[in-house]
Design a protein around this motif. Structure first.
Motif, PDB file in Angstrom:
ATOM      1  N   GLY A  55      19.056 -53.498 -42.228  1.00  0.00           N
ATOM      2  CA  GLY A  55      19.074 -54.500 -41.170  1.00  0.00           C
ATOM      3  C   GLY A  55      20.373 -54.608 -40.416  1.00  0.00           C
ATOM      4  N   ALA A  56      21.295 -53.673 -40.595  1.00  0.00           N
ATOM      5  CA  ALA A  56      22.594 -53.757 -39.936  1.00  0.00           C
ATOM      6  C   ALA A  56      22.502 -53.335 -38.474  1.00  0.00           C
ATOM      7  CB  ALA A  56      23.602 -52.883 -40.670  1.00  0.00           C
ATOM      8  N   ASP A  57      23.402 -53.883 -37.661  1.00  0.00           N
ATOM      9  CA  ASP A  57      23.447 -53.519 -36.245  1.00  0.00           C
ATOM     10  C   ASP A  57      23.676 -52.020 -36.087  1.00  0.00           C
ATOM     11  OD1 ASP A  57      23.119 -56.171 -35.583  1.00  0.00           O
ATOM     12  OD2 ASP A  57      25.255 -56.547 -35.209  1.00  0.00           O
ATOM     13  N   GLY A  58      22.979 -51.445 -35.115  1.00  0.00           N
ATOM     14  CA  GLY A  58      23.139 -50.025 -34.852  1.00  0.00           C
ATOM     15  C   GLY A  58      22.277 -49.125 -35.717  1.00  0.00           C
ATOM     16  N   ASP A  59      21.491 -49.719 -36.596  1.00  0.00           N
ATOM     17  CA  ASP A  59      20.572 -48.959 -37.458  1.00  0.00           C
ATOM     18  C   ASP A  59      21.260 -47.842 -38.248  1.00  0.00           C
ATOM     19  OD1 ASP A  59      18.260 -50.389 -36.927  1.00  0.00           O
ATOM     20  OD2 ASP A  59      17.621 -49.091 -35.280  1.00  0.00           O
ATOM     21  N   PRO A  60      22.317 -48.165 -38.998  1.00  0.00           N
ATOM     22  CA  PRO A  60      22.944 -47.105 -39.803  1.00  0.00           C
ATOM     23  C   PRO A  60      22.011 -46.537 -40.873  1.00  0.00           C
ATOM     24  CG  PRO A  60      23.769 -49.256 -40.478  1.00  0.00           C
ATOM     25  CD  PRO A  60      22.984 -49.476 -39.212  1.00  0.00           C
ATOM     26  N   LEU A  61      20.998 -47.314 -41.269  1.00  0.00           N
ATOM     27  CA  LEU A  61      20.049 -46.805 -42.256  1.00  0.00           C
ATOM     28  C   LEU A  61      19.313 -45.584 -41.714  1.00  0.00           C
ATOM     29  CD1 LEU A  61      18.671 -47.048 -44.994  1.00  0.00           C
ATOM     30  CD2 LEU A  61      17.090 -48.720 -43.994  1.00  0.00           C
ATOM     31  N   ALA A  62      19.108 -45.537 -40.391  1.00  0.00           N
ATOM     32  CA  ALA A  62      18.395 -44.403 -39.794  1.00  0.00           C
ATOM     33  C   ALA A  62      19.129 -43.097 -40.065  1.00  0.00           C
ATOM     34  CB  ALA A  62      18.214 -44.616 -38.299  1.00  0.00           C
ATOM     35  N   GLU A  63      20.436 -43.090 -39.834  1.00  0.00           N
ATOM     36  CA  GLU A  63      21.189 -41.857 -40.050  1.00  0.00           C
ATOM     37  C   GLU A  63      21.269 -41.509 -41.530  1.00  0.00           C
ATOM     38  OE1 GLU A  63      22.112 -39.558 -37.822  1.00  0.00           O
ATOM     39  OE2 GLU A  63      20.863 -40.888 -36.629  1.00  0.00           O
ATOM     40  N   HIS A  64      21.359 -42.527 -42.368  1.00  0.00           N
ATOM     41  CA  HIS A  64      21.381 -42.254 -43.801  1.00  0.00           C
ATOM     42  C   HIS A  64      20.061 -41.633 -44.240  1.00  0.00           C
ATOM     43  CE1 HIS A  64      23.161 -42.877 -47.822  1.00  0.00           C
ATOM     44  NE2 HIS A  64      21.893 -42.910 -48.202  1.00  0.00           N
ATOM     45  N   ARG A  65      18.966 -42.176 -43.734  1.00  0.00           N
ATOM     46  CA  ARG A  65      17.658 -41.647 -44.120  1.00  0.00           C
ATOM     47  C   ARG A  65      17.381 -40.294 -43.473  1.00  0.00           C
ATOM     48  NH1 ARG A  65      12.790 -45.766 -44.718  1.00  0.00           N
ATOM     49  NH2 ARG A  65      12.138 -44.021 -46.057  1.00  0.00           N
ATOM     50  N   ARG A  66      18.011 -40.021 -42.341  1.00  0.00           N
ATOM     51  CA  ARG A  66      17.915 -38.670 -41.767  1.00  0.00           C
ATOM     52  C   ARG A  66      18.497 -37.653 -42.760  1.00  0.00           C
ATOM     53  NH1 ARG A  66      18.115 -36.959 -36.119  1.00  0.00           N
ATOM     54  NH2 ARG A  66      18.933 -38.992 -35.489  1.00  0.00           N
ATOM     55  N   GLY A  67      19.626 -38.045 -43.370  1.00  0.00           N
ATOM     56  CA  GLY A  67      20.231 -37.181 -44.374  1.00  0.00           C
ATOM     57  C   GLY A  67      19.375 -37.064 -45.620  1.00  0.00           C
ATOM     58  N   GLU A  68      18.753 -38.169 -46.031  1.00  0.00           N
ATOM     59  CA  GLU A  68      17.854 -38.120 -47.179  1.00  0.00           C
ATOM     60  C   GLU A  68      16.683 -37.178 -46.912  1.00  0.00           C
ATOM     61  OE1 GLU A  68      18.593 -42.586 -49.066  1.00  0.00           O
ATOM     62  OE2 GLU A  68      16.762 -42.177 -47.929  1.00  0.00           O
ATOM     63  N   LEU A  69      16.128 -37.271 -45.715  1.00  0.00           N
ATOM     64  CA  LEU A  69      15.006 -36.404 -45.346  1.00  0.00           C
ATOM     65  C   LEU A  69      15.426 -34.938 -45.383  1.00  0.00           C
ATOM     66  CD1 LEU A  69      12.093 -36.083 -44.253  1.00  0.00           C
ATOM     67  CD2 LEU A  69      13.039 -36.333 -41.941  1.00  0.00           C
ATOM     68  N   ALA A  70      16.622 -34.655 -44.885  1.00  0.00           N
ATOM     69  CA  ALA A  70      17.106 -33.270 -44.906  1.00  0.00           C
ATOM     70  C   ALA A  70      17.236 -32.766 -46.338  1.00  0.00           C
ATOM     71  CB  ALA A  70      18.446 -33.177 -44.175  1.00  0.00           C
ATOM     72  N   GLY A  71      17.742 -33.624 -47.230  1.00  0.00           N
ATOM     73  CA  GLY A  71      17.874 -33.227 -48.620  1.00  0.00           C
ATOM     74  C   GLY A  71      16.531 -32.984 -49.286  1.00  0.00           C
ATOM     75  N   ALA A  72      15.574 -33.878 -49.024  1.00  0.00           N
ATOM     76  CA  ALA A  72      14.254 -33.752 -49.637  1.00  0.00           C
ATOM     77  C   ALA A  72      13.519 -32.524 -49.122  1.00  0.00           C
ATOM     78  CB  ALA A  72      13.428 -35.003 -49.379  1.00  0.00           C
ATOM     79  N   THR A  73      13.541 -32.305 -47.812  1.00  0.00           N
ATOM     80  CA  THR A  73      12.802 -31.175 -47.259  1.00  0.00           C
ATOM     81  C   THR A  73      13.452 -29.843 -47.654  1.00  0.00           C
ATOM     82  OG1 THR A  73      13.959 -31.492 -45.139  1.00  0.00           O
ATOM     83  CG2 THR A  73      11.743 -32.433 -45.356  1.00  0.00           C
ATOM     84  N   SER A  74      14.771 -29.861 -47.859  1.00  0.00           N
ATOM     85  CA  SER A  74      15.428 -28.664 -48.378  1.00  0.00           C
ATOM     86  C   SER A  74      14.941 -28.360 -49.785  1.00  0.00           C
ATOM     87  CB  SER A  74      16.942 -28.846 -48.366  1.00  0.00           C
ATOM     88  OG  SER A  74      17.597 -27.737 -48.951  1.00  0.00           O
ATOM     89  N   THR A  75      14.839 -29.387 -50.618  1.00  0.00           N
ATOM     90  CA  THR A  75      14.337 -29.201 -51.977  1.00  0.00           C
ATOM     91  C   THR A  75      12.890 -28.736 -51.961  1.00  0.00           C
ATOM     92  OG1 THR A  75      15.841 -30.869 -52.887  1.00  0.00           O
ATOM     93  CG2 THR A  75      13.862 -30.371 -54.164  1.00  0.00           C
ATOM     94  N   LEU A  76      12.089 -29.291 -51.061  1.00  0.00           N
ATOM     95  CA  LEU A  76      10.686 -28.900 -50.962  1.00  0.00           C
ATOM     96  C   LEU A  76      10.526 -27.476 -50.439  1.00  0.00           C
ATOM     97  CD1 LEU A  76       9.180 -32.175 -49.416  1.00  0.00           C
ATOM     98  CD2 LEU A  76       8.925 -31.386 -51.785  1.00  0.00           C
ATOM     99  N   GLY A  77      11.496 -27.008 -49.662  1.00  0.00           N
ATOM    100  CA  GLY A  77      11.410 -25.669 -49.112  1.00  0.00           C
ATOM    101  C   GLY A  77      10.569 -25.570 -47.860  1.00  0.00           C
ATOM    102  N   VAL A  78      10.596 -26.642 -47.038  1.00  0.00           N
ATOM    103  CA  VAL A  78       9.774 -26.678 -45.832  1.00  0.00           C
ATOM    104  C   VAL A  78      10.657 -26.701 -44.591  1.00  0.00           C
ATOM    105  CG1 VAL A  78       7.989 -27.956 -47.067  1.00  0.00           C
ATOM    106  CG2 VAL A  78       9.674 -29.213 -45.710  1.00  0.00           C
ATOM    107  N   THR A  79      10.025 -26.468 -43.440  1.00  0.00           N
ATOM    108  CA  THR A  79      10.693 -26.629 -42.150  1.00  0.00           C
ATOM    109  C   THR A  79      10.425 -28.048 -41.663  1.00  0.00           C
ATOM    110  OG1 THR A  79      10.360 -24.289 -41.639  1.00  0.00           O
ATOM    111  CG2 THR A  79      10.896 -25.764 -39.806  1.00  0.00           C
ATOM    112  N   SER A  80      11.491 -28.775 -41.336  1.00  0.00           N
ATOM    113  CA  SER A  80      11.372 -30.187 -40.971  1.00  0.00           C
ATOM    114  C   SER A  80      11.484 -30.361 -39.462  1.00  0.00           C
ATOM    115  CB  SER A  80      12.478 -30.986 -41.667  1.00  0.00           C
ATOM    116  OG  SER A  80      12.391 -32.361 -41.354  1.00  0.00           O
ATOM    117  N   HIS A  81      10.640 -31.234 -38.912  1.00  0.00           N
ATOM    118  CA  HIS A  81      10.633 -31.545 -37.482  1.00  0.00           C
ATOM    119  C   HIS A  81      10.631 -33.061 -37.311  1.00  0.00           C
ATOM    120  CE1 HIS A  81       9.135 -27.355 -36.725  1.00  0.00           C
ATOM    121  NE2 HIS A  81       8.527 -27.576 -37.876  1.00  0.00           N
ATOM    122  N   LEU A  82      11.252 -33.549 -36.255  1.00  0.00           N
ATOM    123  CA  LEU A  82      11.222 -34.968 -35.911  1.00  0.00           C
ATOM    124  C   LEU A  82      10.493 -35.127 -34.590  1.00  0.00           C
ATOM    125  CD1 LEU A  82      12.277 -37.694 -37.027  1.00  0.00           C
ATOM    126  CD2 LEU A  82      14.247 -37.432 -35.516  1.00  0.00           C
TER     127      LEU A  82
END
Length: 290
Positions: A55-82
């Motif tokens: 809930g912080a101003d500027g949505d810092p959670l979005a960038e953190h979760r972008r990094g989480e998604l990159a980590g998860a999709t790397s582990t899964l071995g898939v190509t990620s798209h937004l």
């Protein structure tokens, strides 16, 4: 080699809802893609050390979760798209809508409020660019009723219905008998004193749990659960992972059973397509699976 596209609303949905199928097909040597429609700005943060992101101003959670998604999709071995074009600041076109009635639901970038034709056109462009043999997403109620999940379902359906040669569309469904078995397993396997609740057999099931005969396809591969757990651990703000189970911010445990149910859907009518041939659940999402 089969090419598959899994379409999801938020980071972590890919591993929670379809992680078994994704990993199963990666292990087969298939070309697997994940399309994520928002960065999950409204996610409820579990670790106290990261609570300041929620809930912080500027949505810092979005960038953190972008990094989480990159980590998860790397582990899964898939190509990620937004989905959708990013603005000058790198923000994607659509934002997590939260639940109906929340302040986020009225946000000008809320995914659930975006024009359906616009979203469907974005999805169609991605489908055409990737050229999948199979597309997978949520059922018509989005698994558990989240408006972003429902918007994904509706947009994918519309996109495929408008294509002259669309790939088959599968939606996620869990056979009721599996759901019952999973709760029994949790009651006997979740360590005492964890602080996580186990649903009782009489507690209601989410809408994605349906009568067994509606689930026409299944991916059963317990060998991938360890990697599914590893991918889930990348989503540190959203998921607590145990051995064979996980919990979200509601502190209710769910099993990771190494199996997922699916049903083929007609994107034009929204009706489930019954399997041809002998009765019974078919293994996998493609004809040569075993």
């Amino acid at each position: 080699m089969t090419r598959l596209l899994f379409v999801h609303a938020h980071p972590d949905d890919e591993t929670l809802a379809t992680g078994v199928a994704i990993l199963h097909h990666v292990e087969r040597g298939d070309d697997v893609h994940v399309l994520t429609c928002t960065l999950g700005e409204e996610g409820e943060v579990i670790p106290a050390a990261l609570a300041h992101l929620e809930g912080a101003d500027g949505d810092p959670l979005a960038e953190h979760r972008r990094g989480e998604l990159a980590g998860a999709t790397s582990t899964l071995g898939v190509t990620s798209h937004l989905l959708g074009a990013a603005d000058a600041g790198g923000r994607p076109a659509y934002r997590d809508s939260g639940m109906v009635g929340s302040a986020a639901f009225a946000h000008d970038r809320a995914f659930a409020g975006a024009d359906l034709d616009e979203v469907a056109a974005e999805v169609r462009a991605t489908v055409e660019a990737i050229g999948p043999d199979v597309v997978v997403t949520y059922d018509e109620q989005g698994g558990y009723g989240h408006p972003d999940h429902i918007r994904v379902h509706d947009a994918v359906r519309r996109a495929l219905a408008q294509m002259p040669s669309a790939p088959p569309l599968f939606v996620t469904h869990t056979p009721r008998s599996w759901a019952v078995e999973d709760r029994v397993w949790l009651a006997s396997h979740l360590p005492s004193g964890t602080g996580y609740a186990v649903p009782s057999p009489n507690d209601p099931y989410p809408p994605s749990v349906v009568d067994d005969d509606l689930v026409t396809h299944a991916v059963v591969d317990p060998s991938v659960v360890e990697r599914q757990q590893e991918a889930l651990r990348a989503h540190e703000t959203q998921v607590v992972v145990g051995e064979g189970w996980f919990a979200l911010s509601n502190n209710i445990a769910s099993r990771l059973p190494g199996r997922e149910g699916y049903a083929l859907l007609d994107p034009t009518t929204g009706a489930l397509v019954q399997s041809e041939g002998p009765a019974g659940r078919r293994p996998g999402l493609v004809g040569d699976d075993a």
